[in-house]
Write a protein that holds these residues in place. Structure first.
Motif, PDB file in Angstrom:
ATOM      1  N   ALA A  81      45.615   8.752 122.180  1.00 45.58           N
ATOM      2  CA  ALA A  81      46.151   7.594 121.467  1.00 45.58           C
ATOM      3  C   ALA A  81      47.663   7.502 121.624  1.00 45.58           C
ATOM      4  CB  ALA A  81      45.778   7.676 119.987  1.00 45.58           C
ATOM      5  N   GLU A  82      48.352   8.627 121.510  1.00 45.55           N
ATOM      6  CA  GLU A  82      49.814   8.606 121.626  1.00 45.55           C
ATOM      7  C   GLU A  82      50.246   8.212 123.032  1.00 45.55           C
ATOM      8  OE1 GLU A  82      53.731  11.446 120.824  1.00 45.55           O
ATOM      9  OE2 GLU A  82      51.770  12.026 120.024  1.00 45.55           O
ATOM     10  N   MET A  84      48.549   6.420 125.175  1.00 44.92           N
ATOM     11  CA  MET A  84      48.257   4.997 125.369  1.00 44.92           C
ATOM     12  C   MET A  84      49.278   4.135 124.640  1.00 44.92           C
ATOM     13  SD  MET A  84      44.067   4.845 125.329  1.00 44.92           S
ATOM     14  CE  MET A  84      44.020   3.100 125.783  1.00 44.92           C
ATOM     15  N   GLY A  85      49.757   4.596 123.492  1.00 42.24           N
ATOM     16  CA  GLY A  85      50.800   3.869 122.783  1.00 42.24           C
ATOM     17  C   GLY A  85      52.105   3.809 123.559  1.00 42.24           C
ATOM     18  N   SER A  89      48.857   0.574 126.277  1.00 43.98           N
ATOM     19  CA  SER A  89      47.666   0.450 127.114  1.00 43.98           C
ATOM     20  C   SER A  89      46.587  -0.372 126.417  1.00 43.98           C
ATOM     21  CB  SER A  89      47.110   1.838 127.429  1.00 43.98           C
ATOM     22  OG  SER A  89      48.078   2.633 128.079  1.00 43.98           O
ATOM     23  N   ARG A 197      44.989  -6.552 123.672  1.00 36.14           N
ATOM     24  CA  ARG A 197      43.915  -6.106 122.768  1.00 36.14           C
ATOM     25  C   ARG A 197      43.071  -7.322 122.430  1.00 36.14           C
ATOM     26  NH1 ARG A 197      45.817  -1.619 119.689  1.00 36.14           N
ATOM     27  NH2 ARG A 197      44.076  -1.771 118.228  1.00 36.14           N
ATOM     28  N   GLN A 236      45.266   4.824 115.122  1.00 34.01           N
ATOM     29  CA  GLN A 236      46.281   3.767 115.151  1.00 34.01           C
ATOM     30  C   GLN A 236      47.667   4.341 114.866  1.00 34.01           C
ATOM     31  OE1 GLN A 236      43.176   0.371 113.456  1.00 34.01           O
ATOM     32  NE2 GLN A 236      45.055   0.801 112.339  1.00 34.01           N
ATOM     33  N   SER A 238      48.690   7.375 115.530  1.00 34.56           N
ATOM     34  CA  SER A 238      49.124   8.125 116.701  1.00 34.56           C
ATOM     35  C   SER A 238      49.564   7.190 117.819  1.00 34.56           C
ATOM     36  CB  SER A 238      47.997   9.040 117.183  1.00 34.56           C
ATOM     37  OG  SER A 238      48.449   9.896 118.205  1.00 34.56           O
ATOM     38  N   GLU A 239      48.842   6.092 117.990  1.00 39.43           N
ATOM     39  CA  GLU A 239      49.216   5.117 119.009  1.00 39.43           C
ATOM     40  C   GLU A 239      50.582   4.516 118.692  1.00 39.43           C
ATOM     41  OE1 GLU A 239      46.697   1.766 121.299  1.00 39.43           O
ATOM     42  OE2 GLU A 239      47.205   1.255 119.237  1.00 39.43           O
ATOM     43  N   THR A 240      50.812   4.185 117.432  1.00 40.56           N
ATOM     44  CA  THR A 240      52.115   3.658 117.030  1.00 40.56           C
ATOM     45  C   THR A 240      53.215   4.683 117.258  1.00 40.56           C
ATOM     46  OG1 THR A 240      51.188   2.123 115.402  1.00 40.56           O
ATOM     47  CG2 THR A 240      53.473   2.817 115.068  1.00 40.56           C
ATOM     48  N   ARG A 346      52.334  -4.477 119.550  1.00 39.26           N
ATOM     49  CA  ARG A 346      51.359  -3.412 119.322  1.00 39.26           C
ATOM     50  C   ARG A 346      51.550  -2.759 117.943  1.00 39.26           C
ATOM     51  NH1 ARG A 346      48.158  -0.492 122.745  1.00 39.26           N
ATOM     52  NH2 ARG A 346      47.831  -2.592 123.561  1.00 39.26           N
ATOM     53  N   ASN A 350      48.979  -2.796 114.683  1.00 34.10           N
ATOM     54  CA  ASN A 350      48.492  -1.571 114.051  1.00 34.10           C
ATOM     55  C   ASN A 350      48.917  -1.483 112.591  1.00 34.10           C
ATOM     56  OD1 ASN A 350      47.233  -0.717 116.363  1.00 34.10           O
ATOM     57  ND2 ASN A 350      48.817   0.735 116.960  1.00 34.10           N
TER      58      ASN A 350
END
Length: 375
Positions: A81-82, A84-85, A89, A197, A236, A238-240, A346, A350
């Motif tokens: 996730a991180e 991809m953030g 992605s 997304r 979410q 982690s992606e942020t 993004r 999130n």
């Protein structure tokens, strides 16, 4: 509270390097921009490659074809996730893993054999309805059910072959695996702030399903849905955090390269204070997300509190960091050509998925009051 070691293992470090290399090579920002006009928002072949690396397998047991690096699949999935953030992605990361984990944990053998191979290979895109907006009634006997209602915000809803739906009825909450091409299901693609997304609304007009569609036990899906929501929120966050990290990186580069009055912008004290704040927000976000993920994996009593705290903090400070970066970039920061707006889109999305920071804080207050009443 017992001290917890969050230092990554050698296997996790190697996997992070592999995941980052794959994303930078196969889906750099230029490629992500080229996918904006795609109906799915991503390339199906690319997602299959991502699945081969392990992007969809960490919440699935080894017996069912998955596995983890550290024995804690959610910790490992935070790496995905991180990363991809960092590159904003696309791809159905959250629904694919939430559904895969749910099927691995609660499905019958027939359901696992039918669904998991496709999800793990990236060939099958599942959808997940995070809300409870659908009603279920028993149709004549206890072997058939009718679903009525609508799910307003389903990620990859228009790309999914099957969707996990939670419905409320006289017996309680029940989860169903419903093909999106089933009679009575209407899929309406939605337009969102994030350019790659994809979300959709799903309406269920007297959709008839049989008992083989039930995931888990009838009327007892409450704890499962709660766990799925916590997993989604942690991913979410982690992606942020990954987006925050990358934005801070190229903001530092920009301020070091730009000069004013013969000095690099990064040498001015007021800007140093801004950067120090941004670094603090980033590291705190990363730490509270890791702590929340560990609690969710261990299913501790404080898991929801920690996830809500993480979502409130990361949601608030993620957008604040990117907005501050926009200001520090000056006029170029608000142009289409610069990548900052992709990150702002993004982290803003999130921030609102699964609840706003204010809503998470309100829920934290409710949990605190409940603890006081029972103590």
């Amino acid at each position: 509270m017992t001290a917890v070691d969050f230092a990554p293992t050698d296997d996790q470090e190697l996997f992070r390097a592999t995941a980052r290399s794959f994303l930078e090579r196969e889906a750099p920002l230029a490629t992500v921009r080229s996918w904006i006009d795609r109906p799915d928002g991503f390339d199906a072949g690319w997602w299959r490659q991502a699945a081969e690396i392990g992007f969809t397998s960490f919440l699935v047991s080894e017996e069912a074809g998955g596995g983890s690096l550290s024995g804690r699949g959610l910790d490992d999935l935070l790496i995905v996730a991180e990363e991809m953030g960092r590159l904003v992605s696309p791809g159905p990361l959250v629904p694919a893993n939430v559904v895969a984990g749910a099927v691995s944990t609660s499905a019958t053998r027939q359901q696992r054999e039918r669904l998991l191979p496709g999800i793990l290979s990236g060939d099958h895109v599942p959808g997940w309805c995070s809300g409870v907006e659908v009603e279920v009634v028993v149709d004549g006997d206890d072997h058939h059910f009718v679903l009525r209602g609508g799910a307003s915000l389903v990620e990859a809803g228009a790309q999914a072959q099957e969707v996990l739906v939670t419905a409320t009825g006289s017996a309680g909450l029940t989860q169903f695996l419903v093909p999106v091409d089933a009679p009575g299901v209407t899929v309406t693609p939605l337009v969102g702030i994030d350019l790659v997304r994809r979300f959709a609304r799903l309406d269920f007009g007297d959709v008839r399903v049989d008992r083989s569609s039930v995931l888990g036990q009838v009327g007892r899906a409450g704890p499962a849905l709660q766990h799925q929501r916590l997993v989604a929120l942690v991913l979410q966050c982690s992606e942020t955090t990954g987006a925050m990290s990358r934005v801070l990186e190229f903001t530092l580069d920009y301020l070091g390269d730009r000069y004013a009055a013969g000095r690099p912008l990064s040498s001015y004290q007021v800007l140093k204070h801004y950067l120090a704040d941004m670094k603090l927000w980033l590291e705190a976000s990363r730490g509270v997300t890791a702590l929340a993920a560990r609690a969710v994996h261990d299913q501790t009593d404080e898991a929801e509190e920690l996830v809500r705290a993480a979502a409130a903090y990361v949601g608030e400070h993620g957008t604040e960091l990117v907005q501050k970066a926009v200001q520090l970039h000056g006029g170029i920061g608000i142009t289409w050509e610069h990548d900052l707006h992709l990150y702002l889109r993004r982290v803003s999305l999130n921030r609102n998925l699964g609840g706003t920071p204010a809503e998470h804080l309100e829920r934290l207050a409710e949990l605190s009051l409940q603890q006081l009443e029972t103590s």
